[in-house]
Design a protein around this motif. Structure first.
Motif: not given
Length: 277
Positions: A6-19, A21-27
């Motif tokens: 579960k911890t691995g899936w949560i960390i993976g999901g958070v990393l995907i979301v950050l990946y 959202l990063a271009p949107i935050a940059w714009i």
């Protein structure tokens, strides 16, 4: 799953979301930067400013951006409406009727959807110039249908196949005609799929750049993606990155609002189309 999994899936999901959202935050960050602040290498603006938004909403770039925004809304909504209406009838026929070539039609629709747009822009440009559709709303709506209609037929046919045939037959037994059964029984049951298809079709038309830049030349019908490519600074030495970023943020807002408003219908539609029974 174990706690470790579960911890691995949560960390993976958070990393995907950050990946994602990063271009949107940059714009968004770029849209609040002054021209002198664009090349400082900092993620956040040193001194946040709304100058870029003022430039495109009521400044020198408003004459290019605002008409393009109006054109995009109108053209994409019309193309989406036509695509949904036509795809409903086509998907109903494919899902309910037995006729030769049904699989061929679906395969052709998918092939048209993945056909490279750039290969037909030049002949379409010449044809539109000859028949008077160049730089007009119909001149963009028709090509947009070639993008949205195949995927709409393919997607909506999956939803119509999930609707029990017995419900339509029961309506006809009660005295409803085929058209009444379709309009009062089938269409309401397929509403989640229609909403899902409409939003997907709207996104496809809204994001198109090739047709918009190739088949228009004035603000009479130029859409937003094409207008963004024509932005320029106050001089040849000024970078319009901030204004382009501000325009990109404004253009993204309608998409986000649509998803938030119809989020439940989108999820329901995707679930109904993916699960059989």
């Amino acid at each position: 799953m174990s706690t470790k999994e579960k911890t691995g899936w949560i960390i993976g999901g958070v990393l995907i979301v950050l990946y994602c959202l990063a271009p949107i935050a940059w714009i968004v960050s770029l849209s609040f930067k002054a021209p002198s602040d664009l090349a400082n290498g900092s993620f956040l603006p040193t001194t946040p400013t709304g100058e870029n938004y003022g430039l495109i909403l009521n400044g020198s770039a408003s004459g290019l951006f605002l008409p393009a925004l109006r054109n995009s809304f109108a053209i994409c909504l019309i193309a989406t409406f036509i695509s949904c209406v036509l795809s409903m009838f086509a998907a109903y026929a494919i899902a309910r009727l037995d006729f030769p070539g049904k699989k061929f039609i679906l395969g052709t629709a998918l092939a048209v959807a993945i056909f490279p747009v750039i290969s037909i822009v030049t002949p379409l440009f010449n044809l539109w110039r000859n028949i008077g559709l160049y730089d007009t709303w119909p001149g963009l709506i028709i090509p947009y249908l070639s993008l949205t209609l195949p995927l709409s037929i393919w997607t909506m046919s999956a939803f119509f196949r999930e609707i029990p045939w017995e419900m339509e037959q029961a309506a006809q037994v009660d005295g409803a005609t085929t058209w009444q059964a379709f309009r009062k029984v089938i269409v309401p049951l397929a509403a989640p799929g229609v909403f899902t298809t409409a939003i997907i079709a709207f996104f496809i038309a809204w994001n198109d750049f090739v047709y918009g830049i190739s088949l228009t030349s004035t603000e009479a019908s130029r859409p937003v993606p094409a207008a963004l490519g024509l932005f320029s600074g106050a001089s040849q030495f000024e970078d319009p990155t901030g204004a382009i970023a501000a325009a990109a943020v404004i253009v993204t807002i309608p998409v986000v609002v649509l998803v938030l408003i119809f989020q439940r219908r989108i999820v329901a539609g995707l679930t109904n189309g993916a699960v059989k029974g």
